[in-house]
Enzyme design. Sequence first.
Site, PDB file in Angstrom:
ATOM      1  N   MET A  30       0.744  -1.383   0.172  1.00  0.00           N
ATOM      2  CA  MET A  30       0.271   0.084   0.294  1.00  0.00           C
ATOM      3  C   MET A  30       0.927   1.320  -0.114  1.00  0.00           C
ATOM      4  SD  MET A  30      -3.354  -0.701   1.713  1.00  0.00           S
ATOM      5  CE  MET A  30      -2.567  -0.605   4.162  1.00  0.00           C
ATOM      6  N   TYR A  32       4.337   4.225   0.933  1.00  0.00           N
ATOM      7  CA  TYR A  32       4.655   4.495   1.738  1.00  0.00           C
ATOM      8  C   TYR A  32       5.786   3.462   2.489  1.00  0.00           C
ATOM      9  CZ  TYR A  32       5.733   8.373   4.832  1.00  0.00           C
ATOM     10  OH  TYR A  32       5.860   9.527   5.514  1.00  0.00           O
ATOM     11  N   HIS A  37       9.451  -3.469   3.812  1.00  0.00           N
ATOM     12  CA  HIS A  37       8.546  -3.709   1.880  1.00  0.00           C
ATOM     13  C   HIS A  37       9.994  -4.384   0.840  1.00  0.00           C
ATOM     14  CE1 HIS A  37       5.201  -1.112   3.419  1.00  0.00           C
ATOM     15  NE2 HIS A  37       5.050  -2.310   2.457  1.00  0.00           N
ATOM     16  N   GLN A  61     -10.125  -2.196   2.217  1.00  0.00           N
ATOM     17  CA  GLN A  61      -9.808  -3.427   3.884  1.00  0.00           C
ATOM     18  C   GLN A  61      -9.858  -2.396   4.935  1.00  0.00           C
ATOM     19  OE1 GLN A  61      -5.649  -4.144   2.296  1.00  0.00           O
ATOM     20  NE2 GLN A  61      -5.122  -3.972   3.971  1.00  0.00           N
ATOM     21  N   GLN A 152      -2.910 -12.395   8.311  1.00  0.00           N
ATOM     22  CA  GLN A 152      -3.025 -12.005   6.547  1.00  0.00           C
ATOM     23  C   GLN A 152      -2.166 -12.769   5.826  1.00  0.00           C
ATOM     24  OE1 GLN A 152      -2.795  -7.821   4.794  1.00  0.00           O
ATOM     25  NE2 GLN A 152      -0.737  -8.188   3.867  1.00  0.00           N
ATOM     26  N   SER A 185       3.966   1.495   8.381  1.00  0.00           N
ATOM     27  CA  SER A 185       3.835   2.566   7.725  1.00  0.00           C
ATOM     28  C   SER A 185       3.365   2.850   8.336  1.00  0.00           C
ATOM     29  CB  SER A 185       3.207   2.460   6.243  1.00  0.00           C
ATOM     30  OG  SER A 185       3.802   1.264   5.227  1.00  0.00           O
TER      31      SER A 185
HETATM   32  O1  PAF Z   1      -0.384  -5.893   3.728  1.00  0.00           O
HETATM   33  C1  PAF Z   1      -0.667  -4.933   2.548  1.00  0.00           C
HETATM   34  O2  PAF Z   1      -0.075  -3.929   2.784  1.00  0.00           O
HETATM   35  C2  PAF Z   1      -2.087  -5.235   2.104  1.00  0.00           C
HETATM   36  O3  PAF Z   1      -2.798  -6.250   2.807  1.00  0.00           O
HETATM   37  C3  PAF Z   1      -1.835  -5.411   0.274  1.00  0.00           C
HETATM   38  C4  PAF Z   1      -1.589  -6.904   1.214  1.00  0.00           C
HETATM   39  C5  PAF Z   1      -0.901  -4.835   0.042  1.00  0.00           C
HETATM   40  C6  PAF Z   1      -3.108  -5.354   0.395  1.00  0.00           C
HETATM   41  O4  PAF Z   1      -3.843  -4.400   0.347  1.00  0.00           O
END
Ligand code: PAF
Length: 280
Positions: A30, A32, A37, A61, A152, A185
Amino acid sequence: MKIISSPQLLQEEIIKLKRKGNTIGFVPTMGYLHDGHLSLIRRARKDCDVVVVSIFVNPLQFGPREDLKKYPRNFKKDSALCKKYTDILFYPNVREMYPDDFLTEIEVNKLSNVLCGASRPGHFKGVATVVNKLFNIIFPDMAYFGQKDAQQAVIIKKMVKDLNIPADIKVMPTVREKDGLAMSSRNSYLSRQERGDAAVLYRSLILAKNMVKKGATDSNKIISKMRNLILNKKSAKIDYISIVNPETLDPLKKMNKQALVLLAVFVGKTRLIDNILIRR
Ligand code: PAF
């Protein structure tokens, strides 16, 4: 690095690349971006011929009272950070992803309604829907997620298995600041005082690990010690602390060979999550 915003154009580009025999590594984000990442992106670079990163703040979400509007964004910085390791940066807008007539949702039952799902109703439905959509645009051979978002990762793995999606899900270790705070973030929301207090989350997870090392097996006792440590910090309010089976997310009364200790804590107004996998 190509920047593509149209789902259809990206899909066509990926089909061409796959026909030529390239493997695709995908890192959904998402934006930032931080070192967490970047560790996923670097790993994708090592494993695959083509690296695709998506930046999309997915409205599905976020709950109605959550931080969608103020979620931090900095596309210029993000694209500069990605450049070295990324072939394609996918940066769609909300209308392209969810046109007015969009109706379909994906729900991974049971796993989505516990822990963070209990506090954030609909959150994981939004995550599963967008990840499914992204997978159908990008056809990744491998997709990379962080262990910080443990629930997740479990849900995505289950969705991929249940729906026969031919992607290999790689879950990479949490990247931490020097004092142990998991990179996120949302850490950018914290005041100086809160940032200091936030380190207690990781300290409480280490406390749990050390208790197990010394022979503790009763989950409630471990949780209670963690709770006391966290509540020493004025700015902290516990959403939940839980000890579960790492695959089914079922609560464990006693520590098993493997247990996942998860927590969500408000530090000031910022909700932070973290977890640790403990092996006996
Ligand atoms: O983990 C995240 O940043 C979000 O939940 C994802 C997997 C990019 C889905 O929007």
